[in-house]
Design a protein around this motif. Structure first.
Motif, PDB file in Angstrom:
ATOM      1  N   VAL A   1       0.858  -1.184   0.000  1.00 24.26           N
ATOM      2  CA  VAL A   1       0.000   0.000   0.000  1.00 24.26           C
ATOM      3  C   VAL A   1       0.897   1.238   0.000  1.00 24.26           C
ATOM      4  CG1 VAL A   1      -1.806   1.268   1.211  1.00 24.26           C
ATOM      5  CG2 VAL A   1      -1.781  -1.227   1.296  1.00 24.26           C
ATOM      6  N   TYR A   2       0.701   2.092  -0.998  1.00 24.68           N
ATOM      7  CA  TYR A   2       1.448   3.335  -1.125  1.00 24.68           C
ATOM      8  C   TYR A   2       0.493   4.514  -1.010  1.00 24.68           C
ATOM      9  CZ  TYR A   2       5.254   0.624  -3.248  1.00 24.68           C
ATOM     10  OH  TYR A   2       6.254  -0.265  -3.485  1.00 24.68           O
ATOM     11  N   ILE A   3       0.949   5.603  -0.418  1.00 24.29           N
ATOM     12  CA  ILE A   3       0.238   6.874  -0.477  1.00 24.29           C
ATOM     13  C   ILE A   3       0.915   7.700  -1.558  1.00 24.29           C
ATOM     14  CG2 ILE A   3      -0.238   9.051   0.708  1.00 24.29           C
ATOM     15  CD1 ILE A   3      -0.551   7.533   3.284  1.00 24.29           C
TER      16      ILE A   3
ATOM     17  N   GLU B   1       5.702   9.388  -3.464  1.00 26.54           N
ATOM     18  CA  GLU B   1       4.940   8.263  -2.925  1.00 26.54           C
ATOM     19  C   GLU B   1       5.716   7.653  -1.768  1.00 26.54           C
ATOM     20  OE1 GLU B   1       4.498   5.559  -6.222  1.00 26.54           O
ATOM     21  OE2 GLU B   1       6.328   4.499  -5.711  1.00 26.54           O
TER      22      GLU B   1
ATOM     23  N   CYS C   1       3.540   2.295   2.801  1.00 32.85           N
ATOM     24  CA  CYS C   1       2.921   2.295   4.132  1.00 32.85           C
ATOM     25  C   CYS C   1       2.912   0.921   4.776  1.00 32.85           C
ATOM     26  CB  CYS C   1       1.493   2.797   4.033  1.00 32.85           C
ATOM     27  SG  CYS C   1       1.390   4.445   3.356  1.00 32.85           S
TER      28      CYS C   1
ATOM     29  N   ALA D   1      -6.531   1.216   2.142  1.00 38.12           N
ATOM     30  CA  ALA D   1      -6.507   2.236   1.088  1.00 38.12           C
ATOM     31  C   ALA D   1      -7.833   2.987   1.029  1.00 38.12           C
ATOM     32  CB  ALA D   1      -6.195   1.592  -0.259  1.00 38.12           C
TER      33      ALA D   1
ATOM     34  N   GLU E   1      -8.421   7.038   1.792  1.00 33.27           N
ATOM     35  CA  GLU E   1      -9.033   7.909   0.801  1.00 33.27           C
ATOM     36  C   GLU E   1     -10.306   8.556   1.348  1.00 33.27           C
ATOM     37  OE1 GLU E   1      -9.353   5.570  -2.758  1.00 33.27           O
ATOM     38  OE2 GLU E   1      -7.209   5.757  -3.180  1.00 33.27           O
TER      39      GLU E   1
ATOM     40  N   CYS F   1      -4.381   6.350  -2.949  1.00 30.37           N
ATOM     41  CA  CYS F   1      -3.525   5.243  -2.518  1.00 30.37           C
ATOM     42  C   CYS F   1      -3.360   4.278  -3.673  1.00 30.37           C
ATOM     43  CB  CYS F   1      -4.149   4.509  -1.341  1.00 30.37           C
ATOM     44  SG  CYS F   1      -4.126   5.448   0.163  1.00 30.37           S
TER      45      CYS F   1
END
Length: 97
Positions: free
Chosen positions: A21-23, A61, A64, A76, A80, A92
């Protein structure tokens, strides 16, 4: 007298796939919001959250965490929704390893 039955059947259990999971930085996210989300949703310590937030703001980015698909999607969606509630257009990315 006890009877012991031995079987040679061992079911193969597939390991669950892992998703990252990336922001994604959107130029409008605040430093404090990002840190609070990382601490609340991903259960990061303050210093970890600051390091990830710095990565998000400088590289665009930040990673997480790594989870099974359902958990990754849920986190995610939670992030959001929180961002939308606060007026940010944060996104995300959920990526299979």
């Amino acid at each position: 007298m006890a009877i012991t039955i031995k079987t040679n059947y061992f079911p193969s259990l597939d390991k669950p796939k892992v998703y990252l999971v990336y922001i994604i930085y959107d130029k409008y996210i605040s430093w404090e919001f990002c840190i609070n989300v990382l601490m609340d949703v991903f259960h990061k310590k303050r210093d970890q959250a600051e390091a990830i937030t710095d990565e998000i703001l400088t590289d665009g980015e930040g990673l997480c965490g790594a989870y099974m698909f359902e958990i990754a999607e849920s986190k995610a969606e939670t992030i959001e929704a929180l961002a939308k509630k606060e007026g940010f257009s944060l996104q995300c990315l959920v990526e299979e390893v």
